[in-house]
Design a protein around this motif. Structure first.
Motif, PDB file in Angstrom:
ATOM      1  N   GLY A   1     -72.413  43.772 -59.925  1.00  0.00           N
ATOM      2  CA  GLY A   1     -72.935  44.321 -61.182  1.00  0.00           C
ATOM      3  C   GLY A   1     -74.412  44.663 -61.093  1.00  0.00           C
TER       4      GLY A   1
ATOM      5  N   ASP B   1     -77.615  43.695 -80.944  1.00  0.00           N
ATOM      6  CA  ASP B   1     -76.989  44.946 -81.343  1.00  0.00           C
ATOM      7  C   ASP B   1     -76.233  45.525 -80.141  1.00  0.00           C
ATOM      8  OD1 ASP B   1     -78.659  47.587 -80.281  1.00  0.00           O
ATOM      9  OD2 ASP B   1     -79.850  45.745 -80.361  1.00  0.00           O
TER      10      ASP B   1
ATOM     11  N   ALA C   1     -76.305  48.172 -78.371  1.00  0.00           N
ATOM     12  CA  ALA C   1     -77.050  48.767 -77.251  1.00  0.00           C
ATOM     13  C   ALA C   1     -77.557  47.681 -76.307  1.00  0.00           C
ATOM     14  CB  ALA C   1     -78.220  49.592 -77.757  1.00  0.00           C
ATOM     15  N   ARG C   2     -77.568  46.464 -76.786  1.00  0.00           N
ATOM     16  CA  ARG C   2     -78.093  45.355 -75.998  1.00  0.00           C
ATOM     17  C   ARG C   2     -77.013  44.672 -75.164  1.00  0.00           C
ATOM     18  NH1 ARG C   2     -83.032  42.513 -78.645  1.00  0.00           N
ATOM     19  NH2 ARG C   2     -83.932  41.670 -76.740  1.00  0.00           N
TER      20      ARG C   2
ATOM     21  N   GLY D   1     -74.728  43.298 -72.567  1.00  0.00           N
ATOM     22  CA  GLY D   1     -74.737  43.347 -71.118  1.00  0.00           C
ATOM     23  C   GLY D   1     -76.114  43.451 -70.501  1.00  0.00           C
ATOM     24  N   THR D   2     -77.152  43.565 -71.319  1.00  0.00           N
ATOM     25  CA  THR D   2     -78.499  43.624 -70.750  1.00  0.00           C
ATOM     26  C   THR D   2     -79.005  42.213 -70.456  1.00  0.00           C
ATOM     27  OG1 THR D   2     -79.606  43.467 -72.879  1.00  0.00           O
ATOM     28  CG2 THR D   2     -79.019  45.669 -72.123  1.00  0.00           C
ATOM     29  N   TYR D   3     -79.983  42.156 -69.581  1.00  0.00           N
ATOM     30  CA  TYR D   3     -80.569  40.865 -69.271  1.00  0.00           C
ATOM     31  C   TYR D   3     -81.426  40.332 -70.411  1.00  0.00           C
ATOM     32  CZ  TYR D   3     -78.867  39.693 -64.741  1.00  0.00           C
ATOM     33  OH  TYR D   3     -78.055  39.262 -63.729  1.00  0.00           O
ATOM     34  N   SER D   4     -82.041  41.216 -71.177  1.00  0.00           N
ATOM     35  CA  SER D   4     -82.863  40.695 -72.273  1.00  0.00           C
ATOM     36  C   SER D   4     -81.991  39.972 -73.287  1.00  0.00           C
ATOM     37  CB  SER D   4     -83.671  41.816 -72.929  1.00  0.00           C
ATOM     38  OG  SER D   4     -82.835  42.777 -73.525  1.00  0.00           O
TER      39      SER D   4
ATOM     40  N   LEU E   1     -92.010  41.287 -69.199  1.00  0.00           N
ATOM     41  CA  LEU E   1     -92.016  42.740 -69.345  1.00  0.00           C
ATOM     42  C   LEU E   1     -90.907  43.350 -68.509  1.00  0.00           C
ATOM     43  CD1 LEU E   1     -95.764  43.741 -69.084  1.00  0.00           C
ATOM     44  CD2 LEU E   1     -94.198  44.281 -70.950  1.00  0.00           C
ATOM     45  N   PRO E   2     -90.243  44.400 -68.941  1.00  0.00           N
ATOM     46  CA  PRO E   2     -90.285  45.021 -70.276  1.00  0.00           C
ATOM     47  C   PRO E   2     -89.152  44.549 -71.170  1.00  0.00           C
ATOM     48  CG  PRO E   2     -89.143  46.473 -68.789  1.00  0.00           C
ATOM     49  CD  PRO E   2     -89.426  45.194 -68.022  1.00  0.00           C
ATOM     50  N   MET E   3     -88.669  43.318 -70.960  1.00  0.00           N
ATOM     51  CA  MET E   3     -87.576  42.822 -71.823  1.00  0.00           C
ATOM     52  C   MET E   3     -88.033  42.762 -73.279  1.00  0.00           C
ATOM     53  SD  MET E   3     -85.633  39.628 -70.097  1.00  0.00           S
ATOM     54  CE  MET E   3     -85.200  39.552 -68.359  1.00  0.00           C
ATOM     55  N   ARG E   4     -87.181  43.225 -74.176  1.00  0.00           N
ATOM     56  CA  ARG E   4     -87.472  43.141 -75.598  1.00  0.00           C
ATOM     57  C   ARG E   4     -87.060  41.772 -76.125  1.00  0.00           C
ATOM     58  NH1 ARG E   4     -87.012  49.075 -78.320  1.00  0.00           N
ATOM     59  NH2 ARG E   4     -88.618  49.897 -76.934  1.00  0.00           N
TER      60      ARG E   4
ATOM     61  N   ASN F   1     -93.705  44.187 -63.498  1.00  0.00           N
ATOM     62  CA  ASN F   1     -94.721  43.355 -62.837  1.00  0.00           C
ATOM     63  C   ASN F   1     -94.756  43.594 -61.328  1.00  0.00           C
ATOM     64  OD1 ASN F   1     -95.717  42.017 -65.135  1.00  0.00           O
ATOM     65  ND2 ASN F   1     -94.002  40.562 -65.091  1.00  0.00           N
TER      66      ASN F   1
ATOM     67  N   PRO G   1     -79.481  44.912 -65.449  1.00  0.00           N
ATOM     68  CA  PRO G   1     -79.182  45.901 -66.496  1.00  0.00           C
ATOM     69  C   PRO G   1     -80.203  45.848 -67.628  1.00  0.00           C
ATOM     70  CG  PRO G   1     -77.173  44.802 -65.787  1.00  0.00           C
ATOM     71  CD  PRO G   1     -78.323  44.099 -65.105  1.00  0.00           C
ATOM     72  N   THR G   2     -80.640  47.032 -68.033  1.00  0.00           N
ATOM     73  CA  THR G   2     -81.800  47.177 -68.895  1.00  0.00           C
ATOM     74  C   THR G   2     -81.430  47.894 -70.182  1.00  0.00           C
ATOM     75  OG1 THR G   2     -83.301  47.216 -67.034  1.00  0.00           O
ATOM     76  CG2 THR G   2     -84.037  48.361 -68.998  1.00  0.00           C
ATOM     77  N   HIS G   3     -82.006  47.447 -71.261  1.00  0.00           N
ATOM     78  CA  HIS G   3     -81.874  48.108 -72.561  1.00  0.00           C
ATOM     79  C   HIS G   3     -82.570  49.466 -72.488  1.00  0.00           C
ATOM     80  CE1 HIS G   3     -82.716  48.855 -76.825  1.00  0.00           C
ATOM     81  NE2 HIS G   3     -81.820  47.948 -77.115  1.00  0.00           N
TER      82      HIS G   3
ATOM     83  N   GLU H   1     -86.177  49.708 -73.138  1.00  0.00           N
ATOM     84  CA  GLU H   1     -87.095  49.045 -72.211  1.00  0.00           C
ATOM     85  C   GLU H   1     -87.636  49.989 -71.136  1.00  0.00           C
ATOM     86  OE1 GLU H   1     -84.920  44.680 -72.851  1.00  0.00           O
ATOM     87  OE2 GLU H   1     -84.676  45.750 -70.972  1.00  0.00           O
TER      88      GLU H   1
ATOM     89  N   ASP I   1     -91.076  51.198 -72.238  1.00  0.00           N
ATOM     90  CA  ASP I   1     -92.031  50.081 -72.166  1.00  0.00           C
ATOM     91  C   ASP I   1     -92.435  49.804 -70.720  1.00  0.00           C
ATOM     92  OD1 ASP I   1     -91.617  49.916 -74.873  1.00  0.00           O
ATOM     93  OD2 ASP I   1     -90.337  48.145 -74.777  1.00  0.00           O
ATOM     94  N   HIS I   2     -91.482  49.929 -69.842  1.00  0.00           N
ATOM     95  CA  HIS I   2     -91.723  49.719 -68.411  1.00  0.00           C
ATOM     96  C   HIS I   2     -92.825  50.664 -67.902  1.00  0.00           C
ATOM     97  CE1 HIS I   2     -90.485  49.381 -64.120  1.00  0.00           C
ATOM     98  NE2 HIS I   2     -90.479  50.697 -64.103  1.00  0.00           N
TER      99      HIS I   2
END
Lengths: 324, 324, 324, 324
Positions: C152, C268, C270-271, C273-276, C299-302, D98, D124-126, D129, D132-133
């Protein structure tokens, strides 16, 4: 005008359908036509091995490759061969609801006890449209409806939440899970326990040849293994071992069947994962066991070459399977 | 028994088919049945705008959503409405060769001048089986055959090398490229120049609404734009500008049409890329332009909501399109 | 010049590493710097719960988000906090062999007992290059090497056949399977039994939070669950139940943990499966349990919003987890 | 503490960077170390051919395969070889902000005029993000920042809308588009015209070897072709032809270069699309042209075999390229 939903005759007096329900291969003559005699022999072989149902026109049955006429002729042949002893499920697989309804009505009229349909494919679909799709099919066709979750072929996973809701609402009588996703299978079993659908007979079947014992351990009711055409006795033994709680015996049988499943991977690398490899090997094995007359596969599948056929023979020998 | 391949009547005396060939929307009544009167009005609107052919039962025509009966009724309606003035191509889209042949024969009997078929879908296919698939269809059906390259829907790209070989062998009369892959399109154009197929009339059409001028600049013969239902005059103007070498005028028209294409992206994010968004918007726009009676889409497509419909109206206004 | 492979000190006298080995979260201060005090508290919390090892700089540890300096500072902090009581595995994750070797040597010098590395990512790789990659890393770094199968994140599955061969050759000391593919896990266990690697201590760990009991039932040695940061006692109880053969107790504990894992899906859509979403929820839960000081993500996790934080709190309450 | 953004010296007095900017190969000695002498010869060869800039540590430069030390040594070597005559862009590619900042600061200190960074990968990223990155990288590093859109390697497409917003805000100085998606490229050009970023010098470069003329025709400023290492004169001629409006001459040159690009596809099928095929072929060709000393590729890339090397030689001969 929509038809009145009624319970399928052979399924009316059951609770959850379970056990071993092989997805039948569709034997062809050398000229590529339906070989009804071989199909009848295959049915007899499977019934004699103790299977609990039959699934006609599934992916293993080359549903994508046959015309409506061949699909229906196969179904009628099986219907007659079975004679009501076990339920007959029929694939009603097409791109979206209206076409699925047409397939399902024809299957019903040809004697299917239940129909099995995938989520929409070909055109990208809104997630909310999946549930509407099954509702429309169920409303239009008076037969128990199984959802056929096969993302490898239709590109979209049926989410456990959607299945569970449709199960609770009585839209779905069961699920055939060919996704290989045991985590989601477990979620579905949990959700349908929680919402009462399981108690009302909602049936969960796995399409996995290689993780059948695990799926049963998680709570699935039955198995729909393509390899069950070749070795139904093995899957019946596995299922019975699980039912009596003998997980070690089941695991040993599963391990043997995992080895046998290697016959689907005997081709050259470009063939890996194609249907001509898997179906070609099943049919070759059924020929060698003396159950069907030819290993002919439909257009445009490429037949196995001599080397591949010899490898299938070796797999059979290693698994201890000879002519019947 | 296979049929004798013959040239389609309206295509027999042409060299390469080109120009603007919209893939027709399939108008429905509020009850979801074929609205033949609206379909005839749509044909008249397009012919009046100067299109060079019509494509019935393409993806824009909701081929995945309609029964065989509706597909054929739409084709017959168009056949009559056109009356031989321009060629009529018909989708013969199904999972594999035998089913495609059945679709193609029915289309031929209903008056199609040529048929359009994809590579096999649903069951994973060996690369070598793609060519065999088209050969089998061509051999069985006496009509010019277009390959329909639409990997977004059927998951597999038809390689340029395979297409070029089939073009040289006379199996394929043309390609409808809905892959969006302009690099491969260029390879195909090069290969079919080199092997003589282009000189013999092999036709290359792009399905892109948004890169049509670029595809024509690379050498494609024509355009099959879904958005051409809504604004055929725009695509005819674009094509004529390219034919006379006025790339600036073509680019300006393309830019306007790119803006208009935004009407397929007005829905909520979960809807992005679905057919209910794109087809729903085309039909809404055709209603607002007064060409078809209702924006009804088939089961299980979700209709546009009020906000989405208003956004379609804004896109039309920005592109300068009103009722006709 | 390559280093001599030597056995890691804390792993030298073990056979297969197993049990519960959480992949540590990396606590940050509000300013985004490593919060060593919180990390020490987290280690103490986990050790106190009875875990069998710790994995620093895994995906849950935000390896992708931290500089080499932060990675090493985290490793040193853990090394000190653990004091040799349990082995410390460290991620040495980078795009290909030379960069992995640099990471692995630094980890070794900072006190790791073993390193964990993925297949190459970023540049598409020839299948045969995967084995060469691990051989090169093993040859250059004198520490036990774990393969980290996480398609993944790195897009490629490490095939069971490749892993088994590397296990038999002594290149790999173990596998951390974060693929979710239990069928392949089973193949690997079978292959490494057959080739003798398991008898020599080759260790198989699953990264699954939700199918841990199943993986153990199939024969895996241990669990590396991100959720184990939040509820180590649950995973220790699950593992002990499996070890004593009480699959029902294990399944019940697993079901509770499956519910708790819902805290990674509170955001939400859109989020999803994301790491944030996942890491944010783990850190929020650790804050609420009083183990780390802030839920800051790099950064850049929300960051989670108020609604999402409240949902995490509800998940904790439902699972019966309060401050410690 | 963040650094003050300042304009890169060699880019300060330019408007949009354009022209031909090859992504440099990284020549290695037979022992796998940086071959600085060959790299200097390669720079001289490219400058002599009239290129407008150089891109060090791009994907073609094997960024994924080299340690930080080798990356920086390559950059310093190029910096010296160029001596300020053309701008030097340097890849600062790592998993997230970073780590990218660390790469970018080192590149800046080693003399890069601008840095090039991808969207986050591995975790996996929102969608939100991504912007922001880039903002975080730009704020931390005082150099012009190029976005590197290469979804084939990092799995996520940088949407045109996000790029356009970052361009308007001055975060991005340009885009290197290696996505192959000309439709999105056109959207980006339109959006950055509309929002004023293009007027302020926002630069759009295509990474395509095979559709460079089309990208320039759509409005791109320049080309970053890996194949430009092998045949810089061809790309310079193509670019000059487009600049003077001679699209036919450009297309003819492009067609010759498309043929030459076949040298990346000479390996066995399992090699198709791998970096060892493409980079191996570029290096083999550079050897045969007498520019670099060995075709050595880094671990774990498999070297071309004799048959593959002979095929590269044939491609060179067909394109009319000999030793220089």
């Amino acid at each position: 005008m929509t038809d009145q939903p009624v319970s399928g005759p052979a399924l009316a007096d059951r609770t959850a359908l379970g056990g071993v329900i092989p997805p039948l291969c569709t034997p062809l003559t050398g000229a590529g036509e339906l070989d009804a005699a071989s199909l009848r022999r295959l049915c007899a072989f499977l019934l004699d091995a103790g299977v609990d149902g039959l699934f006609v026109n599934g992916s293993t049955g080359e549903l994508a490759y046959h015309t409506d006429e061949v699909r229906l002729a196969a179904l009628r042949t099986v219907r007659e061969a079975v004679g009501g002893t076990v339920p007959v499920l029929a694939g009603a697989v097409d791109m979206t609801a209206n076409r699925v309804v047409a397939q399902a009505r024809a299957a019903r009229d040809a004697g299917a006890d239940a129909v099995v349909a995938t989520v929409p494919f070909y055109s990208p679909t809104h997630p909310g449209e999946m549930a509407d799709h099954f509702r429309a099919v169920r409303e239009a066709v008076g037969l128990p409806l199984w959802a056929y979750d096969i993302p490898g072929n239709v590109q979209r996973k049926l989410p456990a939440e959607v299945t569970a809701e449709l199960a609770a609402d009585g839209v779905l009588a069961g699920l055939k899970d060919s996704s290989g996703d045991l985590d989601q299978l477990r979620s579905l079993l949990h959700l349908t326990e929680a919402n009462g659908a399981r108690a009302q007979g909602f049936s969960v079947l796995t399409g996995s040849e290689t993780m059948a014992d695990t799926a049963l351990a998680l709570g699935a009711d039955g198995i729909v293994p393509g390899l069950g055409n070749v070795d139904p006795h093995g899957y019946v033994a596995l299922h019975r071992a699980m039912r009596r709680g003998d997980t070690l015996a089941a695991a040993a049988e599963q391990e043997r069947l995992r080895g046998l499943f290697g016959l689907t991977r005997v081709g050259d690398p470009a063939r890996l994962g194609t249907y001509s490899a898997a179906i070609g090997a099943f049919k070759e094995a059924l020929c060698r066991r003396g159950i069907i007359a030819t290993a002919t596969t439909p257009l445009p599948m490429r037949p196995l070459n001599g080397e591949e056929r010899a490898a299938v023979a070796r797999c059979l020998a290693e698994a201890g399977l000879g002519p019947v």
